[in-house]
Design a protein around this motif. Sequence first.
Motif, PDB file in Angstrom:
ATOM      1  N   GLN A  91       4.554  11.525  -2.975  1.00 15.59           N
ATOM      2  CA  GLN A  91       4.569  11.793  -1.538  1.00 15.59           C
ATOM      3  C   GLN A  91       3.307  12.528  -1.099  1.00 15.59           C
ATOM      4  O   GLN A  91       2.749  12.253  -0.039  1.00 15.59           O
ATOM      5  N   GLN A  92       2.843  13.461  -1.951  1.00 13.54           N
ATOM      6  CA  GLN A  92       1.650  14.238  -1.579  1.00 13.54           C
ATOM      7  C   GLN A  92       0.384  13.397  -1.574  1.00 13.54           C
ATOM      8  O   GLN A  92      -0.493  13.586  -0.740  1.00 13.54           O
ATOM      9  N   THR A  93       0.266  12.490  -2.564  1.00 10.01           N
ATOM     10  CA  THR A  93      -1.003  11.781  -2.708  1.00 10.01           C
ATOM     11  C   THR A  93      -1.059  10.487  -1.907  1.00 10.01           C
ATOM     12  O   THR A  93      -2.131  10.053  -1.520  1.00 10.01           O
ATOM     13  N   GLY A  94       0.088   9.851  -1.707  1.00 15.48           N
ATOM     14  CA  GLY A  94       0.090   8.578  -0.988  1.00 15.48           C
ATOM     15  C   GLY A  94      -0.522   7.432  -1.774  1.00 15.48           C
ATOM     16  O   GLY A  94      -0.791   6.369  -1.240  1.00 15.48           O
ATOM     17  N   THR A  95      -0.756   7.654  -3.095  1.00 14.10           N
ATOM     18  CA  THR A  95      -1.292   6.587  -3.941  1.00 14.10           C
ATOM     19  C   THR A  95      -0.187   5.563  -4.239  1.00 14.10           C
ATOM     20  O   THR A  95       0.984   5.914  -4.254  1.00 14.10           O
ATOM     21  N   LEU A 139      -4.585   2.669  -7.667  1.00 14.00           N
ATOM     22  CA  LEU A 139      -3.245   2.373  -8.165  1.00 14.00           C
ATOM     23  C   LEU A 139      -2.990   3.211  -9.412  1.00 14.00           C
ATOM     24  O   LEU A 139      -3.856   3.337 -10.265  1.00 14.00           O
ATOM     25  N   LEU A 140      -1.805   3.803  -9.497  1.00 17.06           N
ATOM     26  CA  LEU A 140      -1.440   4.570 -10.686  1.00 17.06           C
ATOM     27  C   LEU A 140      -0.396   3.780 -11.467  1.00 17.06           C
ATOM     28  O   LEU A 140       0.641   3.399 -10.925  1.00 17.06           O
ATOM     29  N   LEU A 141      -0.692   3.506 -12.732  1.00 26.22           N
ATOM     30  CA  LEU A 141       0.223   2.753 -13.585  1.00 26.22           C
ATOM     31  C   LEU A 141       0.925   3.739 -14.511  1.00 26.22           C
ATOM     32  O   LEU A 141       0.272   4.496 -15.228  1.00 26.22           O
ATOM     33  N   HIS A 158       0.824  -1.206   0.000  1.00 23.95           N
ATOM     34  CA  HIS A 158       0.000   0.000   0.000  1.00 23.95           C
ATOM     35  C   HIS A 158       0.859   1.257   0.000  1.00 23.95           C
ATOM     36  O   HIS A 158       1.752   1.396   0.821  1.00 23.95           O
ATOM     37  N   GLY A 159       0.611   2.162  -0.946  1.00 27.01           N
ATOM     38  CA  GLY A 159       1.256   3.459  -0.921  1.00 27.01           C
ATOM     39  C   GLY A 159       2.699   3.479  -1.379  1.00 27.01           C
ATOM     40  O   GLY A 159       3.338   4.522  -1.342  1.00 27.01           O
ATOM     41  N   GLU A 160       3.236   2.365  -1.827  1.00 28.38           N
ATOM     42  CA  GLU A 160       4.648   2.386  -2.201  1.00 28.38           C
ATOM     43  C   GLU A 160       4.840   2.832  -3.654  1.00 28.38           C
ATOM     44  O   GLU A 160       3.914   2.780  -4.465  1.00 28.38           O
ATOM     45  N   TYR A 161       6.054   3.276  -3.940  1.00 24.73           N
ATOM     46  CA  TYR A 161       6.441   3.598  -5.310  1.00 24.73           C
ATOM     47  C   TYR A 161       7.257   2.418  -5.803  1.00 24.73           C
ATOM     48  O   TYR A 161       8.400   2.245  -5.408  1.00 24.73           O
TER      49      TYR A 161
END
Lengths: 345, 268
Positions: A178-182, A151-153, A25-28
């Motif tokens: 960092q701002q969105t935490g997506t 999730l952002l792809l 969750h929330g990782e890049y």
Amino acid sequence: MLELRSLSKQLGLFTIADLNLRLNHGEYFVLLGPSGVGKTVLIEMVAGFITPDAGRILCEGQDITNSPPEARDFAVVYQDYALFPHLAVAANIAYGLRARGVQSKQAAARVRALAEKLNIAALLNRRVGGLSGGEQQRVALARALAPRPRLLLLDEPLAAVDIGLRARLRHELRCIHQQTGTTFLHVTHDPDDALYLADRVGVMLEGSIRQVATPQELFRAPSDAAVAEFLGMRNIMTVDSASEGVCQVGRVEIHAALADESTSYVWIKPEEILLSRQPFDSSARNQFRCVVAGWENSGPLLAVRISSGDLTLTALVTYESFSELGIDAGTELYCTFKSSAVHCF
Amino acid sequence: MKRVEGLTHSYRFSWFALILAALGSGVLLLIVAPLAALVLSTSFGELSQAAADAQVIQSIRLTLSAALTATLISTVAGIPLSYVLARKEFFGKTALLAIIDLPIIIPHSAAGIALLTVIGRRSLLGSVTGGLMGSAAGIAVAMAFVSVPFLINAARAGFLAVPERLEKVGRSLGASPWRVFFTVSLPMAWRDIVSGMILMWARGISEFGAVIIIAYHPMTTPVMVFQRFNDYGLAYARSVAVLLIIICVAIFVVVRFLARPTQEAQDA
């Protein structure tokens, strides 16, 4: 958050075989691999545009393998950004909100808030045709983030821009994450993206994931020679046996400051190898007689291939040294490098 | 001196340019000469007489409206087919594309005969509808048959030019396939669809061969031009022909102007 279980797909030249991956969750997460390895196919399977031949895709424990793209709550940002050319910037950003039935007033408020955050508020009434590369990327990100996807792809979002802009956009990507935490899943062929952006990196070679690690772990200890080579490491050698400070590569003994029993590979940066006509005394612990096997241009320097017994190495030299040493195929030289220049993994 | 140099440069003799110019003028002349001669040889008096002729006006109205009806119905029915042909790969697609082009290559009188066997009084369909021969509906069907390939092909080209990626992005943003079609694919392909509609309408208006076999009466304008030429001679046919040409050109200019590409579309 997202889990890929034994995913397989054969599509034209691309083969993905038994691929497993788990995103937190929330990782890049950066998926790193050379072009043509099937990264886009993977993104499109996760997004729901391509159905896998076998395996399952789970999101938050729910099986979404056969859900249509619009039911997944993911968003895609492509390399060319794929903005809608017939819509103004504001309508582009609002697209996902309107599709989900958000009233136009609330949608407009969300669009404005996002645009201010991404510094594109001044562009809202513009058409997308005349936007610069950086502006297009920010509009594409705003459009993707507007419906608050799970999730952002990101499919090679930095590959199409020139080097100067790339560093800036990379920085912006990190700030936005960092701002969105997506949760972000970013595929790229550029190890710099992984190094700079990733919480964790997966290296994808020949249709499967070879290694998953933090960027620091990955660059310190690549799992094998192919991964190391892809990360830009050169002169990689398989170690037959190693002890404190010394590695045996074939019949050659190499001094490596950080070697121990667990060392299985060593590599040396080509610019850290010195070539000379005569042996010389120095603090460098490694010095071998070698023969020039060939050479080629490598930008402002020349890459000289040398062999010494079982070793084949590449050294970088300036044009000046090249002519002073009279280098040609078959020239006999000495190569010298410090034991601290020998990296172990 | 400079001017002379410039002149010699821009007027330098070239066989290539000469042959291009000669051949190009030949083709242009082929198109322009008969039309110009026709318009110039018709006096204003003859023209206003034709315009006051109730039969002529009736036939022009019939021709334009039958072609328009054929175009509008074919657009609604043909857009989904064009979209499928642009987006999907399936068995027999090449054969299907060839079938769609058939009306362009077969002689139109033969097309009329073929239609007659389907919609004529003694056909299966005709026994239900009472036959479409000699009716405005029959004329529209004949026009649609010969002109629908222009619409389908233009609309298909329009959909092909919409990057599939944009549709994917729309889907991933939460839009259903329907919504993506109406908010992305259709608006982006719209200009090509409109030019396909104009082509189809024009082709329908000009149709003679298939129409005359389905319906001599009520008389469309191309049939009337033929009939007046046969019965009364060139002068009577000429004024009707010129009137139809003027009306068509005027309408096409207006429609083209309304559907002109905007600045953004040219940028994109």
